[in-house]
Write a protein that holds these residues in place. Structure first.
Motif, PDB file in Angstrom:
ATOM      1  N   SER A 112     -11.289  -5.927   1.627  1.00  0.00           N
ATOM      2  CA  SER A 112     -10.915  -6.414   0.299  1.00  0.00           C
ATOM      3  C   SER A 112      -9.524  -5.951  -0.139  1.00  0.00           C
ATOM      4  CB  SER A 112     -11.953  -5.959  -0.725  1.00  0.00           C
ATOM      5  OG  SER A 112     -12.067  -4.559  -0.717  1.00  0.00           O
ATOM      6  N   ALA A 113      -8.862  -5.106   0.657  1.00  0.00           N
ATOM      7  CA  ALA A 113      -7.523  -4.624   0.306  1.00  0.00           C
ATOM      8  C   ALA A 113      -6.471  -5.653   0.676  1.00  0.00           C
ATOM      9  CB  ALA A 113      -7.241  -3.310   1.023  1.00  0.00           C
ATOM     10  N   ASP A 114      -5.457  -5.778  -0.182  1.00  0.00           N
ATOM     11  CA  ASP A 114      -4.326  -6.673   0.068  1.00  0.00           C
ATOM     12  C   ASP A 114      -3.206  -5.829   0.669  1.00  0.00           C
ATOM     13  OD1 ASP A 114      -2.270  -8.485   0.082  1.00  0.00           O
ATOM     14  OD2 ASP A 114      -2.435  -9.029  -2.036  1.00  0.00           O
ATOM     15  N   ASP A 115      -3.080  -5.867   1.989  1.00  0.00           N
ATOM     16  CA  ASP A 115      -2.122  -4.990   2.659  1.00  0.00           C
ATOM     17  C   ASP A 115      -0.658  -5.360   2.408  1.00  0.00           C
ATOM     18  OD1 ASP A 115      -1.956  -7.250   4.175  1.00  0.00           O
ATOM     19  OD2 ASP A 115      -2.662  -6.342   6.034  1.00  0.00           O
ATOM     20  N   SER A 116      -0.411  -6.501   1.768  1.00  0.00           N
ATOM     21  CA  SER A 116       0.966  -6.877   1.440  1.00  0.00           C
ATOM     22  C   SER A 116       1.417  -6.277   0.106  1.00  0.00           C
ATOM     23  CB  SER A 116       1.106  -8.402   1.393  1.00  0.00           C
ATOM     24  OG  SER A 116       0.336  -8.935   0.336  1.00  0.00           O
ATOM     25  N   ARG A 117       0.488  -5.679  -0.643  1.00  0.00           N
ATOM     26  CA  ARG A 117       0.837  -5.080  -1.943  1.00  0.00           C
ATOM     27  C   ARG A 117       0.402  -3.616  -1.985  1.00  0.00           C
ATOM     28  NH1 ARG A 117      -1.188  -8.226  -6.786  1.00  0.00           N
ATOM     29  NH2 ARG A 117      -3.165  -8.110  -5.686  1.00  0.00           N
ATOM     30  N   ILE A 118       1.196  -2.773  -1.346  1.00  0.00           N
ATOM     31  CA  ILE A 118       0.953  -1.330  -1.329  1.00  0.00           C
ATOM     32  C   ILE A 118       2.173  -0.645  -1.921  1.00  0.00           C
ATOM     33  CG2 ILE A 118       0.545   0.705   0.108  1.00  0.00           C
ATOM     34  CD1 ILE A 118      -0.817  -1.124   2.148  1.00  0.00           C
ATOM     35  N   ASP A 119       1.960   0.193  -2.926  1.00  0.00           N
ATOM     36  CA  ASP A 119       3.042   0.947  -3.573  1.00  0.00           C
ATOM     37  C   ASP A 119       2.779   2.428  -3.399  1.00  0.00           C
ATOM     38  OD1 ASP A 119       4.360  -1.343  -4.641  1.00  0.00           O
ATOM     39  OD2 ASP A 119       2.852  -1.434  -6.231  1.00  0.00           O
ATOM     40  N   ALA A 120       3.851   3.209  -3.229  1.00  0.00           N
ATOM     41  CA  ALA A 120       3.715   4.657  -3.069  1.00  0.00           C
ATOM     42  C   ALA A 120       4.774   5.375  -3.894  1.00  0.00           C
ATOM     43  CB  ALA A 120       3.858   5.033  -1.598  1.00  0.00           C
ATOM     44  N   SER A 121       4.385   6.543  -4.423  1.00  0.00           N
ATOM     45  CA  SER A 121       5.323   7.400  -5.154  1.00  0.00           C
ATOM     46  C   SER A 121       4.956   8.852  -4.895  1.00  0.00           C
ATOM     47  CB  SER A 121       5.288   7.088  -6.655  1.00  0.00           C
ATOM     48  OG  SER A 121       4.015   7.399  -7.187  1.00  0.00           O
ATOM     49  N   TYR A 122       5.943   9.740  -5.027  1.00  0.00           N
ATOM     50  CA  TYR A 122       5.713  11.168  -4.801  1.00  0.00           C
ATOM     51  C   TYR A 122       6.297  11.934  -5.979  1.00  0.00           C
ATOM     52  CZ  TYR A 122       5.811  15.779  -2.602  1.00  0.00           C
ATOM     53  OH  TYR A 122       5.625  17.105  -2.313  1.00  0.00           O
ATOM     54  N   THR A 123       5.432  12.516  -6.805  1.00  0.00           N
ATOM     55  CA  THR A 123       5.874  13.318  -7.941  1.00  0.00           C
ATOM     56  C   THR A 123       4.977  14.538  -8.079  1.00  0.00           C
ATOM     57  OG1 THR A 123       4.540  11.941  -9.418  1.00  0.00           O
ATOM     58  CG2 THR A 123       6.882  11.431  -9.290  1.00  0.00           C
TER      59      THR A 123
END
Length: 147
Positions: A112-123
């Motif tokens: 069910s995951a959309d592998d074309s819409r993955i966002d990442a951040s590091y804080t």
């Protein structure tokens, strides 16, 4: 010769052999054993909201440039390859627990995951990855009228 620490304030479990339990406790709590028993990978929290899957990886002391995220056949891999700091080699640590020189964590994405819409951040020492759900996988909500 090895020095063994005893805790005289702690009640002994064996009255005939005082300090007997402390000997074993000091051996197994020693860094020689504990460093080899503890897995050296950061802890991960995985959660789900209505529209996304969320992965949070606790990795303090790193920079966002240290991380590599790869996606291959629904397998998301998070890796860090870090060379030893010259400054850290000069320090004389008595205990060092959050040193990650390299690690890999891999997760299989659900269908069910959309592998074309993955966002990442590091804080603040936490890598956050948001993986969008496919439209057909999102929960349908509606009010049902009672007749």
């Amino acid at each position: 010769m090895t020095l063994v620490k005893f805790n005289s304030a702690k009640p002994t479990g064996n009255a005939l052999l005082p300090g007997f339990n402390d000997v074993f406790e000091s051996i197994f709590n020693d860094t020689f054993f504990s460093d080899r028993l503890v897995t050296r990978v950061p802890a991960v929290n995985i959660s789900e909201s209505e529209n996304n899957y969320h992965v949070e990886l606790a990795a303090p002391g790193l920079k966002k440039e240290d991380f590599k995220l790869n996606l291959e056949r629904n397998q998301l891999s998070i890796s860090v390859e870090q060379s030893a700091d010259h400054e850290d080699n000069q320090k004389n640590y008595s205990k060092r627990e959050y040193s990650y020189s390299s690690f890999v964590r891999s997760f299989t994405l659900p269908e069910s995951a959309d592998d074309s819409r993955i966002d990442a951040s590091y804080t603040d020492g936490v890598l956050r990855i948001d993986i969008a759900k496919r439209e057909e996988a999102k929960a349908v909500r509606r009010q049902i009228e009672i007749k």
